[in-house]
Design a protein around this motif. Sequence first.
Motif, PDB file in Angstrom:
ATOM      1  N   PHE A 218       0.754  -1.062   0.069  1.00 53.15           N
ATOM      2  CA  PHE A 218       0.007  -0.025  -0.073  1.00 53.15           C
ATOM      3  C   PHE A 218       0.892   1.265  -0.017  1.00 53.15           C
ATOM      4  O   PHE A 218       0.523   2.383  -0.571  1.00 53.15           O
ATOM      5  N   TRP A 219       2.009   1.308   0.833  1.00 55.89           N
ATOM      6  CA  TRP A 219       2.894   2.184   0.940  1.00 55.89           C
ATOM      7  C   TRP A 219       3.517   2.491  -0.373  1.00 55.89           C
ATOM      8  O   TRP A 219       3.559   3.908  -0.819  1.00 55.89           O
ATOM      9  N   ALA A 326      -1.460   2.739   6.457  1.00 54.46           N
ATOM     10  CA  ALA A 326      -2.813   2.792   6.996  1.00 54.46           C
ATOM     11  C   ALA A 326      -3.726   3.661   6.630  1.00 54.46           C
ATOM     12  O   ALA A 326      -4.830   3.762   6.273  1.00 54.46           O
ATOM     13  N   ALA A 327      -3.281   5.148   6.698  1.00 53.75           N
ATOM     14  CA  ALA A 327      -3.996   6.345   6.336  1.00 53.75           C
ATOM     15  C   ALA A 327      -4.372   6.166   4.768  1.00 53.75           C
ATOM     16  O   ALA A 327      -5.320   6.717   4.164  1.00 53.75           O
ATOM     17  N   TYR A 328      -3.263   5.958   3.850  1.00 52.82           N
ATOM     18  CA  TYR A 328      -3.834   5.571   2.414  1.00 52.82           C
ATOM     19  C   TYR A 328      -4.647   4.757   1.995  1.00 52.82           C
ATOM     20  O   TYR A 328      -5.444   4.968   1.319  1.00 52.82           O
ATOM     21  N   TYR A 351      -4.820  13.021   7.664  1.00 48.92           N
ATOM     22  CA  TYR A 351      -4.013  13.320   8.668  1.00 48.92           C
ATOM     23  C   TYR A 351      -4.344  12.732   9.912  1.00 48.92           C
ATOM     24  O   TYR A 351      -3.530  12.165  10.731  1.00 48.92           O
ATOM     25  N   ALA A 352      -5.751  12.794  10.362  1.00 48.43           N
ATOM     26  CA  ALA A 352      -6.243  12.477  11.587  1.00 48.43           C
ATOM     27  C   ALA A 352      -5.988  10.956  11.651  1.00 48.43           C
ATOM     28  O   ALA A 352      -5.691  10.365  12.792  1.00 48.43           O
ATOM     29  N   THR A 353      -6.147  10.021  10.460  1.00 48.00           N
ATOM     30  CA  THR A 353      -5.692   8.658  10.562  1.00 48.00           C
ATOM     31  C   THR A 353      -4.386   8.442  10.901  1.00 48.00           C
ATOM     32  O   THR A 353      -4.425   7.438  11.702  1.00 48.00           O
ATOM     33  N   ILE A 354      -3.451   8.969  10.298  1.00 49.10           N
ATOM     34  CA  ILE A 354      -2.175   8.792  10.675  1.00 49.10           C
ATOM     35  C   ILE A 354      -1.888   9.151  12.272  1.00 49.10           C
ATOM     36  O   ILE A 354      -1.247   8.175  12.830  1.00 49.10           O
TER      37      ILE A 354
END
Length: 438
Positions: A218-219, A326-328, A351-354
């Motif tokens: 994913f990254w 994870a955020a992506y 950014y909140a997910t990060i």
Amino acid sequence: MTQASIGHGNAKRDPVVEPSKPRLLSVLGPGLITGAADDDPSGIATYSQAGAQFGYGTVWTMPFCYPLMAAVQIITARLGRTTGRGLAGNIRRYYPSWIVYVCVTLLVIANIINIGADIGAMADAMSGLIGGSIILYVLIFGAVCILMQIFLEYRHYVRILKWLTLALFTYIGTLFFVTIDWMALLHDTVFPPIAFNSAYLTAIVAIVGTTISPYLFFWQSSQEVEDMREKPEREPLKDAPEQARGADQRINLDTLVGMGFSTVIALAIMVTAAATLHKNGITQIESSAQAAEALKPIAGSFAQFLFVLGILGTGLLAVPVLGGSAAYGVGETLKWPTGLNRKPKEAKAFYATIALATAIGIGLDFTPINPMQALYWSAVINGVVAVPVMIIMMRMATQPRIMGEQTIGLTLKIFGWIATVFMALAAIAMIATNVIPF
């Protein structure tokens, strides 16, 4: 595995930075960072445990896995560069929504556990080196990782990640402080002493699960999309096939170097543990910090210092990659604005997910949960989710309706499917070794 897709006319170069800089430096980016992040503190613990428990008996896994992990990462990078969307975005677009929801949910759970384990390992290592409160170090390292991603401009952030990869050279440095039985190392690498028992097979599965992990898929695919946004001259290869030759060459070189770097460092860690800990009867290592501490009376304080320095450097590199992937995944699944090249106010949910994933990971370090047990279940989740994700990746990468003229060639197909089958067998073995007594 260096074939390029079809070139059209005068293929354009696909630089990462200014053309005036040396070619190798200009192409190293997502692949190098992904490879280095593969050797995170939890990976260091896995490689150290394998070396301590089985000596040189598991070293063969790294040269075996190298072409497989390189092929998989090249494929996922090609998906991002060709379509202009990350892996989760492509799965959402071409498959039923429940598939991407399941894959991303498992990804996020595994990443959060890994984040907690990595930050805990960094705190343990720092405390063991200079003393001080482990809790304080957990909070400091967690805050640094969150702030780096939220407040640094993308180009500065990537530059820092590239410099952090240098920390992994410390593990090569430790080899100069230990005595290696080169003949035994060569023999066990060429003629591996494979044992069909639960302990050995579990170690092999743990190594494979650490080496070929979904969060890396994913990254890297999303980082290819980020790099396109940073450089207006780049377009998705599906729409601009004339850029394919340069882009494919860059991706191949970047990924082969990055995965090669990862493999060399993993080998150095295994060999160091085998030549010191295993040789001296230390066969149980529960964390990378414990491995560093165990080296001190055997290989000296400087070797321990180098080992700890590597843990800190790779932790600061890997935690943002885990939180970012994870955020992506979540952002692309829910159609949020995503990307580290966006300002926080432009991608608040991303950014909140990060921040949330990292914060929950930090919280795990304040619970009674055993970090090694948590990592085991993380490996189980990764082993389970990797197989369907890899099957979907292989199918997408070979379909003209998704890739246009840039479908992957025969070499990547062969290595990609071998990796997929191997991971499926590894997942089955992981379950079997903990259910069926050997």
